[in-house]
Structures are given as C-alpha cells and as structure tokens.
Design an enzyme around this catalytic site. Structure first.
Site, PDB file in Angstrom:
ATOM      1  N   SER A  63     -11.678  -1.159  -4.630  1.00 44.24           N
ATOM      2  CA  SER A  63     -11.104  -1.566  -3.338  1.00 44.24           C
ATOM      3  C   SER A  63     -11.279  -0.545  -2.221  1.00 44.24           C
ATOM      4  O   SER A  63     -11.024  -0.873  -1.061  1.00 44.24           O
ATOM      5  CB  SER A  63      -9.633  -1.896  -3.498  1.00 44.24           C
ATOM      6  OG  SER A  63      -9.500  -3.102  -4.205  1.00 44.24           O
ATOM      7  N   LYS A  66     -13.427  -1.737   0.527  1.00 40.66           N
ATOM      8  CA  LYS A  66     -12.932  -2.714   1.508  1.00 40.66           C
ATOM      9  C   LYS A  66     -12.814  -2.119   2.908  1.00 40.66           C
ATOM     10  O   LYS A  66     -12.797  -2.849   3.904  1.00 40.66           O
ATOM     11  CB  LYS A  66     -11.587  -3.283   1.036  1.00 40.66           C
ATOM     12  CG  LYS A  66     -11.736  -4.106  -0.258  1.00 40.66           C
ATOM     13  CD  LYS A  66     -10.391  -4.524  -0.841  1.00 40.66           C
ATOM     14  CE  LYS A  66     -10.576  -5.282  -2.151  1.00 40.66           C
ATOM     15  NZ  LYS A  66      -9.285  -5.561  -2.825  1.00 40.66           N
ATOM     16  N   TYR A 190     -18.362 -10.114  -2.989  1.00 40.75           N
ATOM     17  CA  TYR A 190     -17.145  -9.322  -3.235  1.00 40.75           C
ATOM     18  C   TYR A 190     -17.284  -8.438  -4.485  1.00 40.75           C
ATOM     19  O   TYR A 190     -17.016  -7.234  -4.441  1.00 40.75           O
ATOM     20  CB  TYR A 190     -15.946 -10.273  -3.355  1.00 40.75           C
ATOM     21  CG  TYR A 190     -14.668  -9.587  -3.753  1.00 40.75           C
ATOM     22  CD1 TYR A 190     -13.926  -8.864  -2.813  1.00 40.75           C
ATOM     23  CD2 TYR A 190     -14.194  -9.638  -5.058  1.00 40.75           C
ATOM     24  CE1 TYR A 190     -12.748  -8.220  -3.176  1.00 40.75           C
ATOM     25  CE2 TYR A 190     -13.019  -8.995  -5.431  1.00 40.75           C
ATOM     26  CZ  TYR A 190     -12.305  -8.285  -4.490  1.00 40.75           C
ATOM     27  OH  TYR A 190     -11.149  -7.641  -4.855  1.00 40.75           O
ATOM     28  N   TYR A 242      -1.369  -1.358  -0.999  1.00 40.26           N
ATOM     29  CA  TYR A 242      -0.653  -2.581  -1.421  1.00 40.26           C
ATOM     30  C   TYR A 242       0.859  -2.399  -1.309  1.00 40.26           C
ATOM     31  O   TYR A 242       1.333  -1.881  -0.305  1.00 40.26           O
ATOM     32  CB  TYR A 242      -1.086  -2.985  -2.842  1.00 40.26           C
ATOM     33  CG  TYR A 242      -2.576  -2.880  -3.011  1.00 40.26           C
ATOM     34  CD1 TYR A 242      -3.405  -3.727  -2.262  1.00 40.26           C
ATOM     35  CD2 TYR A 242      -3.170  -1.924  -3.823  1.00 40.26           C
ATOM     36  CE1 TYR A 242      -4.785  -3.625  -2.364  1.00 40.26           C
ATOM     37  CE2 TYR A 242      -4.550  -1.818  -3.922  1.00 40.26           C
ATOM     38  CZ  TYR A 242      -5.341  -2.664  -3.195  1.00 40.26           C
ATOM     39  OH  TYR A 242      -6.689  -2.560  -3.281  1.00 40.26           O
ATOM     40  N   VAL A 260      -8.979   0.389  -7.927  1.00 39.33           N
ATOM     41  CA  VAL A 260      -8.611   0.447  -9.352  1.00 39.33           C
ATOM     42  C   VAL A 260      -9.592   1.275 -10.199  1.00 39.33           C
ATOM     43  O   VAL A 260      -9.358   1.475 -11.381  1.00 39.33           O
ATOM     44  CB  VAL A 260      -8.406  -0.944 -10.001  1.00 39.33           C
ATOM     45  CG1 VAL A 260      -7.155  -1.617  -9.486  1.00 39.33           C
ATOM     46  CG2 VAL A 260      -9.626  -1.816  -9.842  1.00 39.33           C
TER      47      VAL A 260
HETATM   48  N1  GLN Z   1     -12.488  -5.488  -7.823  1.00 34.06           N
HETATM   49  C1  GLN Z   1     -11.084  -5.331  -8.013  1.00 34.06           C
HETATM   50  C2  GLN Z   1     -10.398  -6.674  -8.158  1.00 34.06           C
HETATM   51  O1  GLN Z   1     -10.799  -7.569  -7.519  1.00 34.06           O
HETATM   52  C3  GLN Z   1     -10.526  -4.567  -6.851  1.00 34.06           C
HETATM   53  C4  GLN Z   1      -9.054  -4.326  -6.958  1.00 34.06           C
HETATM   54  C5  GLN Z   1      -8.652  -2.949  -6.547  1.00 34.06           C
HETATM   55  O2  GLN Z   1      -9.415  -2.001  -6.547  1.00 34.06           O
HETATM   56  N2  GLN Z   1      -7.380  -2.796  -6.251  1.00 34.06           N
HETATM   57  O3  GLN Z   1      -9.487  -6.848  -8.907  1.00 34.06           O
END
Ligand code: GLN
Length: 308
Positions: A63, A66, A190, A242, A260
C-alpha cells in the site's frame, strides 16, 4: 545531530524486537518473507542520505505504492477525482467493505483498498492494463531516479489468486457505477502496483518530491505543484495508516503511508523522506517495529509537522 549514528542506534535497539509482529500471510508470497529484516533510510532534501540494516534489499511496497498511484491519478483526473473518492479517514481496516453500502460505492479515501482500486480505474482510462502498469512503473522510476525498480510477478500472481476481498470490493463499487472498467483489468493494475519491489533507500528517494513541495531537488524535476504535494501529505497524515492514523500522528507526527509488506514511507516537509521496513505487522496491519523506529527518529530529531 549525527543522523547516521541515530539510524544505526535505532537499528541496533529495535533489531531484537522484529519477532514481535506477524507477517501478512493472507498473501501467500508475503508469508515467506524473513521477519528478522529491518531496514532504515533517510534521504535529505540537501542530498545527504543515511541508512542502516537491510536498507538496500527490495521488499513488497504494497500500500505504500498508493501514494504514487494517487499522484498519477490526480495528474490524469485532477480535482474530478474527488467526486469518486473521499478525503476522510475511514476509522476502519484497510480492506473493509462496510462503509461502501451506505456511502453508495464511494470509498472514504484513496489509501484504503477500495479507494486505491478506484484510483487504479482512473489510471486505466484509455489504456490496456499492461500500459497502465507500465505508466505506474515509469512514474515510480522517474521520482526515485532509478530504472532498476521492478514489479515482483510472483507477488502480483499470489495476490491475484487470493485477493477475494479486493475482488468483492471492486465488484461492489462497479455495481454503484464507480468502477468504469472490467473488474479483472482494474485489479490487474492494482495487484501489480502493490507488487512493486523497492528498497528503503529507493523508497525514501521516491518520496522526496513530497518533502520538497512537489519538486525533487536532486534531479531538478518538478513532479507536481506545491499545493498538490501539501494535500497528498495531508491525506497521508489523516488516512495513511487506516484505523491507526490518529495513533501514528500522535506518536510520530509526520505524514506516513504503510503497507502490509512492512514498509512505511514518512515525509518531513522541507527536510527529508524516511523509509523503514520490518515485515512483522501489528494488529492494524502496519509494521510494528517500523512504527517504533519512526517514533524514535521523530523524537530524537525533533522532526514533526506539529513543532516549530
Ligand atoms: N495489496 C494489499 C491488499 O490489497 C495492500 C494492503 C496494504 O498494504 N495495506 O490487501
């Protein structure tokens, strides 16, 4: 302030705690990562850089990517993006679906999974997934000034095979008309940008334009306007972790984006970009030791957007 000594001390103190978190095992390929890894890199706007531990080893950006796709999508759609994705913290986990029904398929912000999937849909406009993925990779290489950055195809495939929640989110938003392209294509974009592999050093350099008011002084490139950089930083502060964004602001006091894979990119406006990596996650899905490392760095340097 001897910043190199500081990052080495932070590394030394926290290395022993890397066994505390839990790696993201819902993406099978990420479950294989060695939890003992710990990398730290600080890239200053004046060109100086400091690093410790596994700062040169690429890891899955997840993420954190993003931030870059949001920058790219704002370049494509401009302010119109905000009719399709909100700018409020969700107070919910990154992969939650609950708010989407009440809010008619408009995700709370571009950093939760649903929001980033809308952002991927925007980047896909007028392109095939392969071209959109190429655009994202080129953009990340451009801001990092490093053409060796790549996407890990094994991670992308692993997530494609197991990303049932993301498939649900995309279909649900499509039902509300907020996803314009076929769901498989949008998720292809994505999953591939989440699978970007970058080291702490590369990530810190890639984030430098956000510290530099939209400009990377090392390359001289004007990436985005000062106003847009300020706004992306604001979203990182309020939504980048988050349902733990408030806690991160309280403890670290810098705009930050976690993933993550265990990476976190933090921005010190006017001064530096910091990247940390430790794969063990806390209960909210953010790097446990990575957050502690940033807390120590912020405390010792005094860097915070809340202090003079
Ligand atoms: N690719 C991961 C997902 O879609 C990204 C989530 C994250 O890094 N928080 O679950």
């Amino acid at each position: 302030m001897d910043v190199q000594a500081l990052v080495e001390r932070v590394h030394g103190e926290l290395k022993t705690r890397t066994d505390e978190g839990k790696v993201a095992d819902y993406i099978p390929e990420l479950a294989k990562v060695d939890k003992a890894k710990l990398g730290l890199a600080i890239q200053m706007l004046d060109g100086a850089s400091f690093a410790a531990g596994d700062a040169d080893e690429p890891f899955s950006a997840q993420s954190v990517s993003k931030v870059f796709t949001l920058t790219l999508a704002l370049g494509r759609a401009g302010e119109a993006l905000w009719s399709r994705v909100g700018r409020e913290p969700s107070g919910s986990p990154f992969n939650s679906i609950v708010q989407l029904e009440q809010e008619r398929g408009v995700p709370r912000n571009p950093f939760i999974n649903a929001g980033a999937i809308v952002v991927a849909d925007v980047i896909l406009s007028g392109h095939q997934p392969r071209e959109a993925i190429g655009d994202i990779l080129r953009f990340v290489r451009f801001v990092a000034d490093d053409d060796t950055i790549a996407i890990d195809p094994l991670v992308a495939r692993s997530e494609t095979e197991t990303g049932f929640r993301n498939i649900a989110l995309a279909n649900y938003m499509r039902a509300f008309g907020n996803i314009h392209h076929p769901v498989e294509k949008v998720l292809g974009v994505y999953f591939h940008h989440c699978a970007l592999a970058m080291s702490c050093r590369q990530l810190a350099r890639a984030g430098l334009y956000l510290a530099g008011g939209g400009r990377n002084p090392l390359t001289g490139s004007a990436v985005i306007s000062t106003e847009r950089a300020r706004r992306i930083n604001a979203l990182m502060l309020t939504c980048g972790h988050y349902d733990a964004s408030g806690d991160f602001a309280f403890r670290v006091g810098l705009p930050g984006k976690s993933g993550v894979g265990g990476g976190i990119l933090a921005i010190v406006p006017g001064r530096a970009a910091i990247a940390v990596w430790s794969p063990g996650l806390n209960a909210r899905g953010n790097s446990l030791v990575g957050s502690l490392a940033l807390e120590m760095i912020a405390r010792e340097t005094g860097w915070s957007i809340f202090s003079p």
